[in-house]
Design a protein around this motif. Structure first.
Motif, PDB file in Angstrom:
ATOM      1  N   GLN A  49       0.804  -1.219   0.000  1.00  0.00           N
ATOM      2  CA  GLN A  49       0.000   0.000   0.000  1.00  0.00           C
ATOM      3  C   GLN A  49       0.836   1.268   0.000  1.00  0.00           C
ATOM      4  O   GLN A  49       0.288   2.357   0.149  1.00  0.00           O
ATOM      5  CB  GLN A  49      -0.950  -0.016   1.194  1.00  0.00           C
ATOM      6  N   GLY A  50       2.139   1.153  -0.154  1.00  0.00           N
ATOM      7  CA  GLY A  50       2.962   2.312  -0.424  1.00  0.00           C
ATOM      8  C   GLY A  50       3.661   2.991   0.725  1.00  0.00           C
ATOM      9  O   GLY A  50       4.355   3.986   0.525  1.00  0.00           O
ATOM     10  N   ARG A  51       3.544   2.499   1.937  1.00  0.00           N
ATOM     11  CA  ARG A  51       4.078   3.251   3.072  1.00  0.00           C
ATOM     12  C   ARG A  51       5.587   3.481   2.985  1.00  0.00           C
ATOM     13  O   ARG A  51       6.066   4.546   3.370  1.00  0.00           O
ATOM     14  CB  ARG A  51       3.708   2.578   4.389  1.00  0.00           C
ATOM     15  N   HIS A  52       6.348   2.537   2.470  1.00  0.00           N
ATOM     16  CA  HIS A  52       7.805   2.720   2.398  1.00  0.00           C
ATOM     17  C   HIS A  52       8.200   3.622   1.234  1.00  0.00           C
ATOM     18  O   HIS A  52       9.005   4.547   1.394  1.00  0.00           O
ATOM     19  CB  HIS A  52       8.516   1.369   2.318  1.00  0.00           C
ATOM     20  N   ALA A  53       7.628   3.383   0.055  1.00  0.00           N
ATOM     21  CA  ALA A  53       7.952   4.216  -1.107  1.00  0.00           C
ATOM     22  C   ALA A  53       7.554   5.670  -0.857  1.00  0.00           C
ATOM     23  O   ALA A  53       8.301   6.594  -1.190  1.00  0.00           O
ATOM     24  CB  ALA A  53       7.260   3.675  -2.355  1.00  0.00           C
ATOM     25  N   VAL A  54       6.395   5.870  -0.267  1.00  0.00           N
ATOM     26  CA  VAL A  54       5.939   7.239   0.006  1.00  0.00           C
ATOM     27  C   VAL A  54       6.866   7.907   1.022  1.00  0.00           C
ATOM     28  O   VAL A  54       7.245   9.073   0.855  1.00  0.00           O
ATOM     29  CB  VAL A  54       4.467   7.252   0.473  1.00  0.00           C
ATOM     30  N   HIS A  55       7.271   7.194   2.050  1.00  0.00           N
ATOM     31  CA  HIS A  55       8.199   7.768   3.027  1.00  0.00           C
ATOM     32  C   HIS A  55       9.493   8.213   2.336  1.00  0.00           C
ATOM     33  O   HIS A  55       9.968   9.334   2.563  1.00  0.00           O
ATOM     34  CB  HIS A  55       8.509   6.758   4.129  1.00  0.00           C
ATOM     35  N   LEU A  56      10.038   7.352   1.500  1.00  0.00           N
ATOM     36  CA  LEU A  56      11.290   7.704   0.814  1.00  0.00           C
ATOM     37  C   LEU A  56      11.076   8.852  -0.166  1.00  0.00           C
ATOM     38  O   LEU A  56      11.956   9.697  -0.341  1.00  0.00           O
ATOM     39  CB  LEU A  56      11.872   6.469   0.133  1.00  0.00           C
TER      40      LEU A  56
END
Length: 142
Positions: A49-56
């Motif tokens: 759901q994107g939590r790591h990519a969005v954080h980066l």
């Protein structure tokens, strides 16, 4: 879908399976290992759901999120929009995905909670060794 596998589209329809914030491991690793003030090309495998990519992406990195769940990737795009950043998404099963397609290269390759059969894992590892200018510098594990 093979017996015993998880229907991630269904799981992600029910809410934020792992929350909207990056895991402590990814947040701490990014803070301590990724250079500040330099945008890196990040490939995040099995991103969900994107939590790591969005954080980066909020740290200024150009992120591509790969996952087999269309529902998860749609939520990842919405999360990025909520946070005022952009991520690219690729719907693909990692069994068939080629991270070097089209001559792509990556500065950081992230694979968190990414369990793969040994033959697929070995193929991806071989491929990834040739897609990052310095793969050993981009490897974070725990």
């Amino acid at each position: 879908m093979p017996d015993g596998s998880v229907d991630y589209d269904e799981r992600y329809r029910r809410g934020w399976a792992y929350g909207k914030e990056a895991s402590a491991f990814v947040a701490e690793a990014a803070a301590s290992h990724l250079p500040a003030g330099r945008s890196l090309r990040v490939l995040s495998l099995a991103e969900g759901q994107g939590r790591h990519a969005v954080h980066l992406a909020t740290l200024g990195h150009a992120c591509t999120a790969v996952d087999r769940s269309r529902v998860g990737l749609a939520k990842a795009s919405r999360l990025a929009e909520e946070r005022g950043v952009h991520i690219d998404t690729v719907e693909a099963d990692l069994v068939d995905y080629d991270p070097a397609a089209g001559g792509a290269s990556w500065d950081v390759i992230l694979a968190v909670f990414c369990a793969l059969p040994p033959d697929v894992r070995q193929r991806l590892h071989r491929c990834l060794l040739y897609t990052s200018p310095s793969p050993r510098d981009a490897t974070l594990s725990r």
